[in-house]
Scaffold this active site. Structure first.
Site, PDB file in Angstrom:
ATOM      1  N   ARG A 166     -47.843  50.915-102.502  1.00  9.37           N
ATOM      2  CA  ARG A 166     -47.785  52.147-101.559  1.00  9.37           C
ATOM      3  C   ARG A 166     -46.370  52.766-101.525  1.00  9.37           C
ATOM      4  O   ARG A 166     -45.963  54.184-101.393  1.00  9.37           O
ATOM      5  CB  ARG A 166     -48.303  52.103-100.051  1.00  9.37           C
TER       6      ARG A 166
ATOM      7  N   ARG B 199     -44.066  59.882-107.621  1.00 10.78           N
ATOM      8  CA  ARG B 199     -45.459  61.068-106.416  1.00 10.78           C
ATOM      9  C   ARG B 199     -44.228  62.148-106.694  1.00 10.78           C
ATOM     10  O   ARG B 199     -44.492  62.983-106.698  1.00 10.78           O
ATOM     11  CB  ARG B 199     -45.820  60.681-105.457  1.00 10.78           C
TER      12      ARG B 199
ATOM     13  N   THR C  64     -48.577  60.974-100.109  1.00 14.94           N
ATOM     14  CA  THR C  64     -49.754  61.784-100.706  1.00 14.94           C
ATOM     15  C   THR C  64     -49.103  63.397-100.803  1.00 14.94           C
ATOM     16  O   THR C  64     -49.416  63.490-102.570  1.00 14.94           O
ATOM     17  CB  THR C  64     -51.100  61.706 -99.378  1.00 14.94           C
TER      18      THR C  64
ATOM     19  N   TYR D 114     -65.164  57.177-103.891  1.00 15.45           N
ATOM     20  CA  TYR D 114     -63.954  58.152-102.485  1.00 15.45           C
ATOM     21  C   TYR D 114     -64.881  58.717-101.646  1.00 15.45           C
ATOM     22  O   TYR D 114     -64.403  59.162-100.912  1.00 15.45           O
ATOM     23  CB  TYR D 114     -63.433  59.569-103.071  1.00 15.45           C
TER      24      TYR D 114
ATOM     25  N   LYS E  89     -53.809  58.850-112.229  1.00 17.83           N
ATOM     26  CA  LYS E  89     -55.238  59.879-112.301  1.00 17.83           C
ATOM     27  C   LYS E  89     -54.868  60.809-113.511  1.00 17.83           C
ATOM     28  O   LYS E  89     -53.332  61.094-114.072  1.00 17.83           O
ATOM     29  CB  LYS E  89     -54.814  60.526-110.682  1.00 17.83           C
TER      30      LYS E  89
ATOM     31  N   GLU F  34     -62.368  47.359-104.179  1.00 15.70           N
ATOM     32  CA  GLU F  34     -61.753  48.455-105.424  1.00 15.70           C
ATOM     33  C   GLU F  34     -61.424  47.786-106.525  1.00 15.70           C
ATOM     34  O   GLU F  34     -62.042  47.931-107.867  1.00 15.70           O
ATOM     35  CB  GLU F  34     -60.620  49.447-105.156  1.00 15.70           C
TER      36      GLU F  34
ATOM     37  N   ASN G 219     -51.774  63.876-107.434  1.00 19.98           N
ATOM     38  CA  ASN G 219     -50.624  62.988-106.906  1.00 19.98           C
ATOM     39  C   ASN G 219     -50.617  62.097-107.974  1.00 19.98           C
ATOM     40  O   ASN G 219     -49.821  61.052-107.371  1.00 19.98           O
ATOM     41  CB  ASN G 219     -50.393  63.210-105.541  1.00 19.98           C
TER      42      ASN G 219
ATOM     43  N   HIS H 246     -53.281  56.297-107.371  1.00 17.43           N
ATOM     44  CA  HIS H 246     -53.523  55.711-106.100  1.00 17.43           C
ATOM     45  C   HIS H 246     -53.081  54.349-105.692  1.00 17.43           C
ATOM     46  O   HIS H 246     -53.803  53.921-106.329  1.00 17.43           O
ATOM     47  CB  HIS H 246     -55.169  56.003-106.445  1.00 17.43           C
TER      48      HIS H 246
ATOM     49  N   PHE I  72     -61.493  68.904 -98.714  1.00 19.43           N
ATOM     50  CA  PHE I  72     -61.659  68.510-100.929  1.00 19.43           C
ATOM     51  C   PHE I  72     -62.148  67.670-101.621  1.00 19.43           C
ATOM     52  O   PHE I  72     -61.604  66.856-102.364  1.00 19.43           O
ATOM     53  CB  PHE I  72     -59.678  67.605-100.773  1.00 19.43           C
TER      54      PHE I  72
HETATM   55  N1  UDP Z   1     -56.693  64.075-101.089  1.00 14.60           N
HETATM   56  C1  UDP Z   1     -56.547  66.132-101.169  1.00 14.60           C
HETATM   57  N2  UDP Z   1     -56.553  66.504-100.238  1.00 14.60           N
HETATM   58  C2  UDP Z   1     -55.498  66.293 -99.333  1.00 14.60           C
HETATM   59  C3  UDP Z   1     -55.471  64.906 -98.840  1.00 14.60           C
HETATM   60  C4  UDP Z   1     -55.675  64.136 -99.639  1.00 14.60           C
HETATM   61  O1  UDP Z   1     -57.165  66.607-102.065  1.00 14.60           O
HETATM   62  O2  UDP Z   1     -55.404  67.343 -98.303  1.00 14.60           O
HETATM   63  C5  UDP Z   1     -56.364  63.759-102.251  1.00 14.60           C
HETATM   64  C6  UDP Z   1     -55.501  62.963-103.057  1.00 14.60           C
HETATM   65  O3  UDP Z   1     -55.936  63.149-104.878  1.00 14.60           O
HETATM   66  C7  UDP Z   1     -55.296  61.416-102.177  1.00 14.60           C
HETATM   67  C8  UDP Z   1     -56.331  61.481-102.062  1.00 14.60           C
HETATM   68  O4  UDP Z   1     -57.305  62.690-101.601  1.00 14.60           O
HETATM   69  O5  UDP Z   1     -54.506  61.021-103.232  1.00 14.60           O
HETATM   70  C9  UDP Z   1     -57.160  60.180-100.611  1.00 14.60           C
HETATM   71  O6  UDP Z   1     -56.470  60.622 -99.780  1.00 14.60           O
HETATM   72  P1  UDP Z   1     -55.764  59.424 -99.175  1.00 14.60           P
HETATM   73  O7  UDP Z   1     -55.441  60.557 -97.737  1.00 14.60           O
HETATM   74  O8  UDP Z   1     -56.644  58.516 -98.909  1.00 14.60           O
HETATM   75  O9  UDP Z   1     -54.044  59.080 -99.258  1.00 14.60           O
HETATM   76  P2  UDP Z   1     -53.995  57.727-100.716  1.00 14.60           P
HETATM   77  O10 UDP Z   1     -53.631  57.434-100.174  1.00 14.60           O
HETATM   78  O11 UDP Z   1     -54.168  58.565-102.067  1.00 14.60           O
HETATM   79  O12 UDP Z   1     -51.954  57.979-100.236  1.00 14.60           O
END
Ligand code: UDP
Length: 140
Positions: A87, A104, A93, A51, A11, A128, A114, A117, A59
């Site tokens: 993952r 992370r 996250t 997204y 990112k 994707e 973070n 992705h 957000f």
């Molecule tokens: N995100 C954010 N605020 C939140 C939760 C998620 O800005 O409270 C953003 C963050 O960059 C995250 C992305 O949205 O990686 C996608 O969220 P997801 O829950 O799918 O998390 P991931 O799969 O990336 O761990």
């Protein structure tokens, strides 16, 4: 067990801080092979489409603006259990909840910025990968 492929994004917060190589090394150390990789600049429409699943979340605006703030590096990672393994290497996250040694934990700035992705399931991985790469670009 068959090889699996997953989709990854390094990112804007990470490309901006020159962490592309450090993050790619984490994938390779975990046994994931980078079978496709390119640095691109997303448009707002592309970030919103990618997204789309989060479009009603509070957000969404901040996330999509962040994703277009700098170039990103999109990659396809291949390996045994690639989706789960990626993952695991990424960590939670929210970096405050991420395990020691994860990307992370080491590099993320916040729950939004973070650093990476990674696809969360086989169906999303396939979608994707197809969003960003043609079959010709995937060299296993
Ligand atoms: N995100 C954010 N605020 C939140 C939760 C998620 O800005 O409270 C953003 C963050 O960059 C995250 C992305 O949205 O990686 C996608 O969220 P997801 O829950 O799918 O998390 P991931 O799969 O990336 O761990």
């Amino acid at each position: 067990m068959a090889l699996e492929r997953t989709f990854s994004i390094i990112k804007p917060d990470a490309t901006k801080r020159n962490l592309t190589g450090a993050i790619a090394a984490k994938f390779e150390e975990a046994g994931l092979r980078i079978v496709a990789s390119k640095r691109i600049q997303l448009t707002l429409a592309q970030a919103q489409a990618f997204y789309g699943v989060h479009k009603d979340r509070p957000f969404f605006g901040e996330l999509t603006e962040f994703m277009i703030s700098e170039p990103i590096v999109v990659q396809v990672l291949e390996g045994e259990n690639a989706i789960a393994k990626n993952r695991e290497v990424m960590g939670a996250t929210n970096p405050a909840e991420a395990a020691e040694g994860t990307i992370r934990k080491e590099y993320a700035l916040s729950i939004g910025e973070n650093s990476v992705h990674g696809s969360d399931a086989p169906e999303t991985a396939a979608e994707e990968i197809a969003f960003f790469f043609s079959g010709l670009e995937l060299v296993g």
